[in-house]
Design a protein around this motif. Structure first.
Motif, short mmCIF file in Angstrom:
data_model
loop_
_atom_site.label_atom_id
_atom_site.label_comp_id
_atom_site.label_asym_id
_atom_site.label_seq_id
_atom_site.Cartn_x
_atom_site.Cartn_y
_atom_site.Cartn_z
N VAL A 119 2.75 -4.60 -8.43
CA VAL A 119 2.45 -5.93 -7.88
C VAL A 119 1.43 -5.88 -6.74
O VAL A 119 0.90 -6.92 -6.35
N PHE A 154 6.94 -11.62 -9.92
CA PHE A 154 5.63 -11.34 -9.32
C PHE A 154 4.65 -10.80 -10.36
O PHE A 154 4.99 -9.92 -11.15
N GLN A 155 3.44 -11.30 -10.30
CA GLN A 155 2.39 -10.86 -11.22
C GLN A 155 1.78 -9.54 -10.75
O GLN A 155 1.86 -9.16 -9.58
N ASP A 156 1.13 -8.86 -11.69
CA ASP A 156 0.43 -7.62 -11.37
C ASP A 156 -0.64 -7.89 -10.31
O ASP A 156 -1.31 -8.93 -10.32
#
Length: 271
Positions: free
Chosen positions: A134, A101-103
Motif C-alpha cells: 500500500v 487500501f489500494q496499492d
C-alpha cells in the motif's frame, strides 16, 4: 487461551486508554512523535495500522496529514471516533489483510503495535508485505517492536523495592521464555500484563523488514536508557530534567549496544 482472542479482548477492554499519558508511556510517546516528525513528509497520506484509540492518528491529523486509522478492536475504533480533535478516518480491520487500501496509495504506514502481537513470523511478514503493497515508491514505514529484555529489565528496576517478581517461578518462567525465544505468554496469575506478544531483538526486527523488500534507514530507541531513571515521574515533571533525559536518548540513539535495553524501539524504512 486462543492468542488472537486474548489480544482482541486486551484492546477491546481499553488497555490503551491513557497508557501514553502516564509513567514512561509519556517518554515513549514523545520520542515516537520526535522520530515521526524527523522522517514523515509534509502534508502526506498516512495509514496508521493497529492505531489503538487513535492517539497518534489524532495528533497527525491535527498537523494537516490525511490519516486513516485501522484497528482490530471495535471499541478502540469507537473511542477514536468519539475523541477526535481533528478529522481522520477510522476502520476496523486486521493488519495482515489491508483490503480497504489500494496499492501504492500511502506516503507513510505506521505499524506501532501489530508486529509485536503476532507470534508467528509468517504473520509478521504478511503484515509487512501488506504495508509494502500500500506504500507508494519512496514511502516511509515506521514499525515498532518491544525488546525481548523488556520484562526482565523492568523487573530488575523494582526488584526488592516495589516487588520481588523475579523470585516468583511463574514470572521468571515468563521472562525466561521471552529472552530465549521472544514469545511472551501472559500467565493467568498476571491478568493485567500485556496480552500474547512477540518481543524482538532490534536486529531481528530490522531483518524481518528487509526480508519483505524495504530498505532500512535505522532502528532507534524510544525510551532508550532514560527510563531506568529512579523517580522518573519527578524528573519528567521538571522541564530541565525532562530535556536532559531526551538529550541522553538522542546522544545514544545510534549505539546498537544499547538498543535492547529500551523497552520499545522504532524501525524506520523506505519502499
Amino acid at each position: 487461551m486462543n492468542g488472537n482472542r486474548e489480544i482482541y479482548d486486551f484492546y477491546e477492554n481499553g488497555a490503551e486508554i491513557g497508557r501514553l499519558e502516564r509513567g514512561i508511556g509519556k517518554l515513549e510517546a514523545m520520542r515516537t512523535k520526535e522520530l515521526l516528525l524527523r522522517w514523515l513528509p509534509n502534508s502526506c497520506t498516512i495509514y496508521d495500522i493497529g492505531g489503538g484509540i487513535g492517539y497518534y492518528a489524532d495528533w497527525l491529523a491535527g498537523m494537516g496529514h490525511t490519516v486513516t486509522m485501522l484497528e482490530l478492536a471495535p471499541s478502540a475504533v469507537e473511542y477514536a471516533k468519539k475523541h477526535q480533535t481533528a478529522p481522520f478516518t477510522t476502520l476496523v480491520g486486521d493488519a495482515r489483510k489491508l483490503d480497504a487500501f489500494q496499492d501504492a496509495s500511502a506516503d507513510a504506514v505506521l505499524l506501532l503495535g501489530p508486529l509485536y502481537h503476532l507470534l508467528n513470523r509468517e504473520d509478521r511478514l504478511q503484515t509487512l508485505r501488506e504495508a509494502y503493497r500500500v506504500l507508494a515508491p519512496g514511502g516511509v514505514l515506521a514499525a515498532a517492536g518491544i525488546s525481548a529484555f523488556s520484562s526482565l529489565t523492568w523487573a530488575l528496576t523494582v526488584y526488592g523495592l516495589k516487588n520481588d517478581f523475579l523470585d516468583d517461578p511463574i514470572y521468571y518462567h515468563m521472562v525466561s521464555g521471552e529472552v530465549k525465544t521472544g514469545a511472551h505468554h501472559r500467565p493467568k496469575e498476571y491478568p493485567n500484563f500485556i496480552a500474547q506478544a512477540y518481543f524482538h531483538r532490534p536486529e531481528e526486527l530490522a531483518q524481518e523488514i528487509r526480508d519483505t523488500g524495504f530498505s532500512v534507514e535505522g532502528v532507534f530507541p524510544l525510551e532508550g536508557c532514560a527510563w531506568l531513571t529512579p523517580c522518573f515521574e519527578e524528573k519528567w515533571a521538571n522541564p530541565s530534567s525532562q530535556q536532559r533525559l531526551m538529550e541522553i536518548i538522542r546522544l545514544t540513539e545510534n549505539d546498537p549496544s544499547l538498543l535492547g535495553i529500551s523497552p520499545h524501539f522504532l524501525c524506520i524504512a523506505k519502499k
